[in-house]
Design an enzyme around this catalytic site. Sequence first.
Site, PDB file in Angstrom:
ATOM      1  N   THR A 247      -6.256  23.269 -65.694  1.00 63.19           N
ATOM      2  CA  THR A 247      -6.402  22.531 -66.950  1.00 63.19           C
ATOM      3  C   THR A 247      -5.078  21.828 -67.219  1.00 63.19           C
ATOM      4  O   THR A 247      -4.115  22.001 -66.454  1.00 63.19           O
ATOM      5  CB  THR A 247      -6.740  23.487 -68.118  1.00 63.19           C
ATOM      6  OG1 THR A 247      -5.687  24.455 -68.209  1.00 63.19           O
ATOM      7  CG2 THR A 247      -8.072  24.187 -67.906  1.00 63.19           C
TER       8      THR A 247
ATOM      9  N   MET B  84       3.053  20.614 -54.806  1.00 63.37           N
ATOM     10  CA  MET B  84       4.177  20.861 -55.704  1.00 63.37           C
ATOM     11  C   MET B  84       4.444  19.699 -56.661  1.00 63.37           C
ATOM     12  O   MET B  84       5.582  19.275 -56.848  1.00 63.37           O
ATOM     13  CB  MET B  84       5.438  21.184 -54.887  1.00 63.37           C
ATOM     14  CG  MET B  84       5.287  22.368 -53.965  1.00 63.37           C
ATOM     15  SD  MET B  84       4.776  23.881 -54.819  1.00 63.37           S
ATOM     16  CE  MET B  84       6.312  24.317 -55.624  1.00 63.37           C
TER      17      MET B  84
ATOM     18  N   HIS C 152      -1.810  30.346 -57.486  1.00 61.11           N
ATOM     19  CA  HIS C 152      -0.480  30.556 -58.057  1.00 61.11           C
ATOM     20  C   HIS C 152      -0.010  31.955 -57.653  1.00 61.11           C
ATOM     21  O   HIS C 152      -0.762  32.922 -57.796  1.00 61.11           O
ATOM     22  CB  HIS C 152      -0.541  30.427 -59.579  1.00 61.11           C
ATOM     23  CG  HIS C 152       0.796  30.604 -60.220  1.00 61.11           C
ATOM     24  ND1 HIS C 152       1.763  29.622 -60.191  1.00 61.11           N
ATOM     25  CD2 HIS C 152       1.349  31.658 -60.864  1.00 61.11           C
ATOM     26  CE1 HIS C 152       2.854  30.062 -60.800  1.00 61.11           C
ATOM     27  NE2 HIS C 152       2.622  31.296 -61.219  1.00 61.11           N
TER      28      HIS C 152
ATOM     29  N   GLY D 162       1.313  24.488 -45.642  1.00 59.07           N
ATOM     30  CA  GLY D 162      -0.150  24.520 -45.623  1.00 59.07           C
ATOM     31  C   GLY D 162      -0.769  25.779 -45.045  1.00 59.07           C
ATOM     32  O   GLY D 162      -1.863  25.730 -44.481  1.00 59.07           O
TER      33      GLY D 162
ATOM     34  N   GLU E 132      -2.816  22.387 -69.183  1.00 59.01           N
ATOM     35  CA  GLU E 132      -1.717  23.340 -69.419  1.00 59.01           C
ATOM     36  C   GLU E 132      -1.265  23.932 -68.082  1.00 59.01           C
ATOM     37  O   GLU E 132      -2.109  24.384 -67.309  1.00 59.01           O
ATOM     38  CB  GLU E 132      -2.256  24.456 -70.320  1.00 59.01           C
ATOM     39  CG  GLU E 132      -1.229  25.338 -70.935  1.00 59.01           C
ATOM     40  CD  GLU E 132      -0.726  24.761 -72.249  1.00 59.01           C
ATOM     41  OE1 GLU E 132       0.350  25.182 -72.673  1.00 59.01           O
ATOM     42  OE2 GLU E 132      -1.417  23.892 -72.833  1.00 59.01           O
TER      43      GLU E 132
HETATM   44  C1  GRF Z   1       1.893  29.643 -51.934  1.00 64.77           C
HETATM   45  O1  GRF Z   1       2.691  30.748 -52.193  1.00 64.77           O
HETATM   46  C2  GRF Z   1       1.084  29.275 -53.157  1.00 64.77           C
HETATM   47  O2  GRF Z   1       0.740  30.371 -53.927  1.00 64.77           O
HETATM   48  C3  GRF Z   1       2.032  28.398 -53.918  1.00 64.77           C
HETATM   49  O3  GRF Z   1       2.736  27.681 -52.951  1.00 64.77           O
HETATM   50  C4  GRF Z   1       2.724  28.387 -51.708  1.00 64.77           C
HETATM   51  C5  GRF Z   1       2.110  27.472 -50.687  1.00 64.77           C
HETATM   52  O4  GRF Z   1       2.168  27.955 -49.399  1.00 64.77           O
HETATM   53  N1  GRF Z   1       1.301  27.591 -54.857  1.00 64.77           N
HETATM   54  P1  GRF Z   1       1.399  27.210 -48.227  1.00 64.77           P
HETATM   55  O5  GRF Z   1       1.852  25.747 -48.222  1.00 64.77           O
HETATM   56  O6  GRF Z   1      -0.079  27.326 -48.484  1.00 64.77           O
HETATM   57  O7  GRF Z   1       1.816  27.912 -46.976  1.00 64.77           O
END
Ligand code: GRF
Length: 196
Positions: free
Chosen positions: A146, A95, A114, A17, A148
Amino acid sequence: MISNGRARLVILISGRGSNMVSIIEAIDANQLDADIVAVISNRPDATGSVAAADRGIPTAVVDHTEYQDRDSFDRALAETVDRFNPHLVILAGFMRILTADFVNHYANKLLNIHPSLLPQFKGLNTHQRAIDAKASEHGATVHFVTAELDDGPIVLQAKVPVLADDDAQTLAKRVLIQEHQLYPNAIKKIIQERAL
Ligand code: GRF
């Protein structure tokens, strides 16, 4: 549109986080007219939830392992999110791939960060793939979600150079520093544009 001029954010996380913390810090520094009304994790052990709770932010867990399939998990997640009545739902290291129903339910309200310069390197292992592709630049993208994967309108991007001696870790670290500026800035842009 809301009356007190502050946007209600629900943040979804799965792990440490650090992006969530950067948004909290931007709010605390009065850089963002928003309140985080809940942090919701799909993992009971997400360390980011502890960081949120320590700061007095309501937290919830919707554990995906307790649901039979993606549809039932996403329905439970949406029910939990909706209890907090957010203007924006912020994916910050969340995730799980979300169903089209979930994504459509939050059309134009669901944001993701991302770790690549989209449309390059959708999916996982973006830093190693950027190195393998001998990219000279890499970075991060905040975009609307979206149906996709890693698609959807781009809000903001941040670039970093790829250095000759980079490995996936050093590159990830350089990108993450940018992410921590980028996400609050992108949320701010949307709040201002929409006069939330
Ligand atoms: C980050 O690199 C973000 O771009 C990706 O997952 C990672 C999350 O890191 N989607 P955190 O949990 O915010 O430290």
